[in-house]
Design an enzyme around this catalytic site. Structure first.
Site, PDB file in Angstrom:
ATOM      1  N   SER A 208       0.838  -1.190   0.000  1.00  0.00           N
ATOM      2  CA  SER A 208       0.000   0.000   0.000  1.00  0.00           C
ATOM      3  C   SER A 208       0.881   1.251   0.000  1.00  0.00           C
ATOM      4  O   SER A 208       1.689   1.432  -0.915  1.00  0.00           O
ATOM      5  CB  SER A 208      -0.956  -0.045   1.193  1.00  0.00           C
ATOM      6  OG  SER A 208      -1.941   0.951   1.111  1.00  0.00           O
ATOM      7  N   ALA A 209       0.753   2.123   1.002  1.00  0.00           N
ATOM      8  CA  ALA A 209       1.627   3.292   1.055  1.00  0.00           C
ATOM      9  C   ALA A 209       3.088   2.882   1.177  1.00  0.00           C
ATOM     10  O   ALA A 209       3.985   3.639   0.788  1.00  0.00           O
ATOM     11  CB  ALA A 209       1.239   4.189   2.226  1.00  0.00           C
TER      12      ALA A 209
END
Length: 536
Positions: A208-209
């Site tokens: 994700s991030a």
């Protein structure tokens, strides 16, 4: 639940002695070693809030033989909201520039264990590295690697930016969260040999991030000289390169909104504004950020860590040329139903205007206008969505993952780096995922962590372990070792898919053309090109 363990002492030579844990099973068999919360930088507190991280001095020692540094817990947690915007201040500590270290048991191979530098996710707004549990992976699978997972500054603490702030103090910088990650990576490079690791065999990766961060760390590493280059391979799991980050001008607009919410006079000098901000408790800063229109604190195109025209380097072939020259391989892919989780992060109200406003919290205005025109040309809800909240989840997942990932891999392939790319798609999830995600969400964002980290904090059944091993985990181990994989794809844009039936197929990408259309319309407004030439 308490994890069975025994003390584990390690001599880090000139860095001194540290005590961690050896995790053991019910029969006292060692599973792996662990150190939690080892500092990789000096505390970024007080006058050092929003300054670049400061490396540990050369004389810094973690402990002595008689009194070793004790690292048996975890990293401190940067002040942050929970995913539902609740605040748990008891766990917060701005002194969070620390890392967790996982080590296989036994003697390392010649040259040392391969190293995975793992960046946690959370939209760059929340999260920490303490939730991962690698005991099963390191003890049951061929994936024997040292895993170093850093904490780093998030949200307003990691990504506040404005020209004023930089003028107020020479040490203040945008993107300090990315600078934290880079310093942690350099700390790994310089120190991992003391833990038995091979500093010449480092893979960076994240989810994700953390995947988005991996892209920016890879981009930065490709831009430094060969003598300072660290990265040998990269894992971008469920996130792509994103757009070219906002300009300094747009960062200033966000900064002005923050001052307004905090009732700090605009008439003050830059130094006075910075001084007032540094006196505020973390809770007040987080509460203020939640109230803002531009509530997402993300990267800024500063010309230093994030280069102007960074995404244009992908389109022009510069990125591919550097990857080829250094032989940097990349695993990149997605889950089938990413949008369910994405649609739950600060969703808009049920109308198009609210969706447009929500997008502006993340992306440049010109890009948001272009996206609205492309996805909703008649201003109506798409046929595949029941609400505008669902529409937001789908467009957010497209920009964060599906569309821009495809633009990136297509450009790398077009410029001759296709042999370095390994694409995947997850359409199957383990039963343990039911503990965290509704079954109706399908194979949504995060469900495949049970595949990559062998169940992670939960357990896979024997049948699931056989499936995961054959589908991905043996290849995962080979990738970390720097060995060839049996990926099975016939060309770079082919996708290795784990189907809902638990079988593996290598297939054409049915969403490729759709993703490239989005990449192209964003490129026309500069959102994936040269921000110096974009009208924002």
């Amino acid at each position: 639940m308490q994890k069975a363990s025994s003390p584990y002492l390690r001599d880090l030579e000139h860095r001194g002695f540290i005590e961690g844990l050896t995790y053991i099973d019910k029969s006292s068999k060692p599973l792996c070693h662990y150190f939690g919360g080892i500092p990789y930088a000096l505390p970024p507190v007080g006058p050092f809030r929003w300054q670049k991280p400061r490396p540990l001095p050369a004389c810094y020692r973690y402990g002595t033989r008689a009194n070793p540094g004790r690292y048996t817990g975890g990293c401190s947690i940067c002040p942050q909201p929970k995913p539902n915007d609740e605040l748990n201040t008891e766990l917060w500590d701005e002194d969070c520039l620390q890392c967790n270290v996982w080590i296989p048991v036994g003697d390392p191979p010649k040259g040392g264990w391969p190293v995975l530098f793992w960046i946690h996710g959370g939209f760059l707004q929340f999260g920490d590295p303490n939730e991962d549990d690698l005991r099963a992976m390191l003890s049951e699978t061929p994936c024997k690697a040292i895993v170093i997972a850093p904490a780093y500054r998030l949200n307003i603490f990691g990504f506040l930016a404005s020209p004023e702030l930089c003028e107020a103090s020479p040490g203040v910088s945008p993107n300090v969260g990315f600078w934290d990650q880079r310093l942690a990576l350099e700390w790994t490079w310089h120190n991992v040999s003391y833990f038995g690791g091979d500093a010449s065999n480092i893979t960076i990766g994240g989810y994700s991030a953390g995947s988005h961060s991996t892209f920016h760390q890879l981009a930065y590493d490709l831009g430094v000289s060969d003598s300072k280059s660290i990265v040998r391979r990269a894992l971008m799991l469920s996130n792509g390169p994103g757009m070219q980050p906002k300009s300094f001008d747009e960062a200033q607009a966000q900064f002005n909104e923050l001052l307004s919410v905090l009732q700090i006079p605009m008439s003050l000098s830059a130094a006075e504004k910075l001084a007032k901000l540094r006196t505020l408790e973390p809770k007040k800063l987080i509460q203020a950020s939640i109230k803002m229109k531009y509530h997402q604190f993300r990267a800024t195109t500063d010309g230093s860590f994030v280069r102007h025209g960074l995404l244009n380097e992908i389109d022009s072939g510069i990125f591919a040329a550097q990857m080829k020259r250094r032989g940097v391989r990349l695993i990149i892919g997605e889950c089938k139903d990413e949008h369910f989780v994405y649609g739950n992060w600060r969703p808009p109200k049920n109308n198009l205007d609210s969706l447009f406003r929500r997008l502006q919290a993340d992306y440049p205005l010109a890009a948001c206008e272009t996206l609205i025109d492309h996805y909703y040309p008649n201003g109506k809800l798409p046929a595949n969505c029941k609400t505008w909240q669902e529409a937001f989840g789908r467009i957010y997942a497209d920009i964060q993952i599906h569309a821009l990932e495809r633009g990136m891999v297509s450009a790398l392939t077009r410029h001759g780096a296709g042999h370095l790319i390994h694409r995947y798609r997850m359409e199957w999830r383990a039963q343990c995922c039911d503990k965290l995600w509704p079954r109706g969400w399908g194979v949504t964002h995060g469900t495949d962590m049970a595949i990559w980290f062998w169940g992670n904090e939960f357990s896979l059944s024997k049948k699931e372990k056989r499936l995961v091993k054959n589908a991905f985990h043996d290849n995962f181990a080979s990738f970390l070792n720097g060995e060839d994989m049996d990926w099975g794809t016939e060309h770079p844009l082919h996708v290795r898919t784990l189907t809902s039936k638990g079988t593996v197929v290598c297939e054409e990408d049915e969403r490729l053309d759709e993703g490239l259309r989005v990449w192209d319309v964003l490129k026309r407004v500069g959102a994936t090109g040269n921000m110096l030439n974009a009208k924002l």
